[in-house]
Design an enzyme around this catalytic site. Structure first.
Site, mmCIF file in Angstrom:
data_model
loop_
_atom_site.group_PDB
_atom_site.id
_atom_site.type_symbol
_atom_site.label_atom_id
_atom_site.label_comp_id
_atom_site.label_asym_id
_atom_site.label_seq_id
_atom_site.Cartn_x
_atom_site.Cartn_y
_atom_site.Cartn_z
ATOM 1 N N LYS A 22 0.845 -1.213 0.000
ATOM 2 C CA LYS A 22 0.000 0.000 0.000
ATOM 3 C C LYS A 22 0.868 1.246 0.000
ATOM 4 O O LYS A 22 0.648 2.185 -0.763
ATOM 5 C CB LYS A 22 -0.898 0.011 1.251
ATOM 6 C CG LYS A 22 -1.539 1.369 1.515
ATOM 7 C CD LYS A 22 -2.250 1.448 2.843
ATOM 8 C CE LYS A 22 -1.456 1.908 3.996
ATOM 9 N NZ LYS A 22 -1.443 3.254 4.480
ATOM 10 N N ASN A 23 1.875 1.271 0.871
ATOM 11 C CA ASN A 23 2.650 2.498 1.047
ATOM 12 C C ASN A 23 3.610 2.782 -0.100
ATOM 13 O O ASN A 23 4.201 3.856 -0.152
ATOM 14 C CB ASN A 23 3.388 2.467 2.392
ATOM 15 C CG ASN A 23 2.421 2.694 3.552
ATOM 16 O OD1 ASN A 23 1.252 3.000 3.337
ATOM 17 N ND2 ASN A 23 2.918 2.542 4.771
ATOM 18 N N CYS A 126 -4.674 8.150 9.576
ATOM 19 C CA CYS A 126 -4.842 7.432 10.843
ATOM 20 C C CYS A 126 -4.598 8.376 12.014
ATOM 21 O O CYS A 126 -3.687 9.207 11.973
ATOM 22 C CB CYS A 126 -3.859 6.277 10.921
ATOM 23 S SG CYS A 126 -4.452 4.785 10.130
ATOM 24 N N ARG A 131 0.958 14.742 13.261
ATOM 25 C CA ARG A 131 1.331 14.603 11.853
ATOM 26 C C ARG A 131 1.320 15.937 11.076
ATOM 27 O O ARG A 131 0.527 16.133 10.151
ATOM 28 C CB ARG A 131 0.450 13.560 11.174
ATOM 29 C CG ARG A 131 0.446 12.252 11.949
ATOM 30 C CD ARG A 131 -0.251 11.144 11.219
ATOM 31 N NE ARG A 131 0.551 10.540 10.180
ATOM 32 C CZ ARG A 131 0.153 9.522 9.432
ATOM 33 N NH1 ARG A 131 -1.029 9.009 9.579
ATOM 34 N NH2 ARG A 131 0.946 9.017 8.519
ATOM 35 N N ASP A 316 4.919 0.727 11.836
ATOM 36 C CA ASP A 316 3.707 0.092 11.304
ATOM 37 C C ASP A 316 3.584 -1.376 11.720
ATOM 38 O O ASP A 316 2.586 -2.030 11.389
ATOM 39 C CB ASP A 316 3.662 0.203 9.774
ATOM 40 C CG ASP A 316 3.428 1.630 9.308
ATOM 41 O OD1 ASP A 316 3.170 2.505 10.153
ATOM 42 O OD2 ASP A 316 3.524 1.877 8.086
ATOM 43 N N ARG A 408 -8.363 -0.329 4.647
ATOM 44 C CA ARG A 408 -7.456 0.639 4.015
ATOM 45 C C ARG A 408 -6.170 -0.046 3.581
ATOM 46 O O ARG A 408 -5.561 0.370 2.596
ATOM 47 C CB ARG A 408 -7.062 1.737 5.021
ATOM 48 C CG ARG A 408 -8.107 2.777 5.276
ATOM 49 C CD ARG A 408 -7.502 3.912 6.092
ATOM 50 N NE ARG A 408 -6.218 4.299 5.545
ATOM 51 C CZ ARG A 408 -5.173 4.722 6.247
ATOM 52 N NH1 ARG A 408 -5.268 4.867 7.547
ATOM 53 N NH2 ARG A 408 -4.049 5.033 5.667
HETATM 54 C C1 LIG Z 1 1.211 6.144 3.346
HETATM 55 C C2 LIG Z 1 2.482 5.923 4.068
HETATM 56 O O1 LIG Z 1 3.498 5.600 3.485
HETATM 57 N N1 LIG Z 1 2.440 6.088 5.383
HETATM 58 C C3 LIG Z 1 3.612 5.787 6.182
HETATM 59 C C4 LIG Z 1 4.479 7.021 6.273
HETATM 60 O O2 LIG Z 1 3.684 8.038 6.848
HETATM 61 P P1 LIG Z 1 4.215 9.535 6.789
HETATM 62 O O3 LIG Z 1 4.984 9.747 5.550
HETATM 63 O O4 LIG Z 1 3.028 10.381 7.046
HETATM 64 O O5 LIG Z 1 5.177 9.576 8.060
HETATM 65 P P2 LIG Z 1 6.519 10.418 8.211
HETATM 66 O O6 LIG Z 1 7.677 9.532 7.876
HETATM 67 O O7 LIG Z 1 6.387 11.690 7.453
HETATM 68 O O8 LIG Z 1 6.517 10.750 9.760
HETATM 69 C C5 LIG Z 1 7.658 10.567 10.560
HETATM 70 C C6 LIG Z 1 7.673 11.594 11.653
HETATM 71 O O9 LIG Z 1 7.935 12.872 11.086
HETATM 72 C C7 LIG Z 1 7.001 13.824 11.561
HETATM 73 N N2 LIG Z 1 6.790 14.844 10.511
HETATM 74 C C8 LIG Z 1 6.540 14.462 9.230
HETATM 75 C C9 LIG Z 1 6.338 15.401 8.238
HETATM 76 C C10 LIG Z 1 6.398 16.767 8.593
HETATM 77 O O10 LIG Z 1 6.216 17.655 7.761
HETATM 78 N N3 LIG Z 1 6.655 17.116 9.880
HETATM 79 C C11 LIG Z 1 6.861 16.188 10.851
HETATM 80 O O11 LIG Z 1 7.096 16.522 12.013
HETATM 81 C C12 LIG Z 1 5.750 12.988 11.828
HETATM 82 O O12 LIG Z 1 4.847 13.619 12.693
HETATM 83 C C13 LIG Z 1 6.355 11.733 12.427
HETATM 84 O O13 LIG Z 1 6.652 11.944 13.775
HETATM 85 O O14 LIG Z 1 5.612 6.734 7.091
HETATM 86 C C14 LIG Z 1 5.273 6.391 8.443
HETATM 87 C C15 LIG Z 1 6.573 6.179 9.190
HETATM 88 O O15 LIG Z 1 7.263 5.104 8.695
HETATM 89 C C16 LIG Z 1 4.391 5.144 8.450
HETATM 90 O O16 LIG Z 1 3.948 4.893 9.752
HETATM 91 C C17 LIG Z 1 3.175 5.336 7.551
HETATM 92 O O17 LIG Z 1 2.492 4.103 7.392
HETATM 93 C C1 LIG Z 2 -0.248 5.012 9.286
HETATM 94 C C2 LIG Z 2 -0.464 4.407 8.131
HETATM 95 O O1 LIG Z 2 -1.020 4.968 7.045
HETATM 96 P P1 LIG Z 2 -1.229 6.527 6.761
HETATM 97 O O2 LIG Z 2 0.136 7.140 6.747
HETATM 98 O O3 LIG Z 2 -1.868 6.544 5.407
HETATM 99 O O4 LIG Z 2 -2.113 7.065 7.847
HETATM 100 C C3 LIG Z 2 -0.080 2.992 7.951
HETATM 101 O O5 LIG Z 2 0.009 2.543 6.787
HETATM 102 O O6 LIG Z 2 0.117 2.278 8.968
#
Ligand SMILES: CC(=O)N[C@H]1[C@@H](OP(=O)(O)OP(=O)(O)OC[C@H]2O[C@@H](n3ccc(=O)[nH]c3=O)[C@H](O)[C@@H]2O)O[C@H](CO)[C@@H](O)[C@@H]1O
Ligand SMILES: C=C(OP(=O)(O)O)C(=O)O
Length: 429
Positions: A22-23, A126, A131, A316, A408
């Site tokens: 998915k990711n 989620c 975030r 995850d 999802r």
């Molecule tokens: C669709 C998808 O691929 N989702 C994955 C992606 O989510 P996602 O890409 O949303 O997660 P991030 O790697 O960005 O988040 C990591 C950390 O960075 C922080 N952060 C991020 C962006 C930002 O602008 N500012 C900030 O502070 C977030 O709050 C979090 O604490 O990676 C996460 C971490 O491996 C996984 O749990 C999710 O399943």
């Molecule tokens: C947190 C997840 O997804 P999303 O970043 O789309 O919320 C996930 O795949 O576990």
């Protein structure tokens, strides 16, 4: 709203086909916005997030089609998705669509790169923490975009086009890495992403972008260099297997005991999680067909884990591992470092008899000899499946309510587990 009923106490034995990730699928679909030619993705999983993203992309003007079943394919074979963004007709990604899925926010990168403007609602997803999107905003600003937040929308303008630059993230972010990498493919000059995410899904996206004509080096390391090109073209790309689905089923087998082949799974995508499972007592081997997971009747050993960006233990898989530890022969400590609110499954696991104490970012799990079935509520995607894993090992019946979260990210979970001997069914209402 559907629920899932599990009657615990059966071993898992057989074969589980692992779907495309998915990711990886989500950013790959978004990459279709970067070209007016067709991007064909194979091994695409049938998931609610994929369906939701097709809606968002079609709102921007992307035509899509899904190939039908082919001779000899079983029901769980991946789909082939064709996406063509011949013309971007709308650069707004509205709240109603984006609020349902965080990854949809990532369209901001390709839209501004190709159309020089984008208006994208702040995202949902989620409920696992606050975030924020500051890294995206700072990254796009470094590439020369003007950015304003207006009524819940991020409005990005780059009338002269994006310009390559050095973008250093304060913390590893998967989504910000995907987004800046996509945006930089069409920027003028070179972009260097420092402290980039090294996740396999970033590598998969880079591989696809390169097949589309992008110039990228260093994916899979913490420095990625992108040389902008004037245009990208169509390509065909197979989505990488889902490492989180792989780890989830491996943990289910470790929990129930049994012998399962995770067909198509790749151990190089989740070495840390598999090593942790070995310490917990599972036997895991990579074969030509996938990963074999075996656990005999011996008890589950307690193991401490801390979630980290790749190649560390993935956040995850944290909830699923906690479910496993509820039946370990001793205490384990599970520390969540990525998201501040990712322990929502704790109180639901407690309904089944788990003994877990949370102190800040660390949960201490005292293993118990017996879990007992109960009605529980799924709060987010991975939390949902952790309750299914616990239910598989609990005495009696567990009903997991609100499984729309599960849909999802897990393709036909109940079919895959039933084929291996689990007593599990979906109750539609
Ligand atoms: C669709 C998808 O691929 N989702 C994955 C992606 O989510 P996602 O890409 O949303 O997660 P991030 O790697 O960005 O988040 C990591 C950390 O960075 C922080 N952060 C991020 C962006 C930002 O602008 N500012 C900030 O502070 C977030 O709050 C979090 O604490 O990676 C996460 C971490 O491996 C996984 O749990 C999710 O399943
Ligand atoms: C947190 C997840 O997804 P999303 O970043 O789309 O919320 C996930 O795949 O576990």
């Amino acid at each position: 709203m559907d629920s899932i009923k599990v009657v615990g106490g059966r071993e898992l034995n057989g074969v589980i086909p692992i779907s495309g990730a998915k990711n990886a699928t989500l950013p790959l679909m978004i990459a279709s916005l970067l070209t007016d030619e067709t991007l064909t993705l194979t091994n695409v999983p049938r998931l609610r997030d994929v369906a939701q993203l097709t809606q968002i992309l079609s709102n921007h003007g992307v035509d899509y089609s899904v190939n039908g079943k082919r001779n000899g394919q079983d029901d769980l074979a991946g789909q082939t998705l064709n996406l063509t963004a011949r013309e971007i007709v709308d650069t707004t990604a509205p709240y109603e669509l984006v609020s349902k899925m965080r990854a949809s926010f990532w369209v901001v990168g390709p839209l501004v790169a190709r159309c020089r403007e984008a208006r994208v609602s702040l995202p949902g997803g989620c409920a696992i923490g606050t975030r924020p999107v500051d890294f995206f905003i700072d990254g796009l600003a470094a590439l020369g975009a003007d950015i304003e937040i207006e009524a819940g929308y991020v409005v990005v303008k780059a009338p002269g086009g994006l310009k390559g630059a050095r973008v250093e993230f304060p913390k590893v972010s998967v989504g910000a890495t995907h987004t800046i990498m996509m945006a930089a493919t069409l920027a003028q000059g070179e972009t260097e992403i420092v402290n980039a995410a090294r996740e396999p899904e970033v590598v998969d996206l880079a591989k696809c972008l390169k097949a589309m004509g992008a110039k990228i080096e260093g994916e899979g390391t913490s420095t990625i260099r992108i040389q902008g090109v004037p245009r990208l073209h169509g390509a065909r790309h197979a989505v990488v297997p889902d490492r989180i689905e792989t780890g989830t089923y491996a943990m289910a087998v470790a929990m129930t005991g049994g012998d399962v082949l995770l067909r198509g799974a790749r151990s190089d995508l989740l070495e840390t999680a598999l090593d942790t499972l070995r310490q917990a007592g599972a036997e895991i081997t990579q074969t030509a067909d996938g990963i074999k997971v075996y656990r005999n009747g011996n008890g589950i050993q307690p193991v401490d884990v801390t979630t980290e960006p790749f190649p560390g233990f993935p956040t995850d898989l944290q909830a699923q591992f906690m479910a496993l530890m509820t039946k370990a022969g001793g205490a384990s400590r599970i520390t969540e470092t990525i998201f501040e609110n990712r322990f929502m499954h704790v109180q639901e696991l407690a309904r089944l008899g788990a003994n877990i104490h949370v102190d800040g970012r660390t949960a201490t799990v005292e293993g118990v000899s017996t879990l007992r079935g109960a009605p529980v509520m799924a709060t987010d995607l991975r939390a949902s499946v952790s309750l299914v894993i616990a239910g598989l090992a609990a005495e009696g019946e567990t009903t997991v309510n609100r499984v729309y979260h599960l849909d999802r990210g897990f393709e036909r979970l109940e079919d895959k587990l039933t084929r291996c001997g689990a007593q599990i069914e979906r109750i539609s209402s």
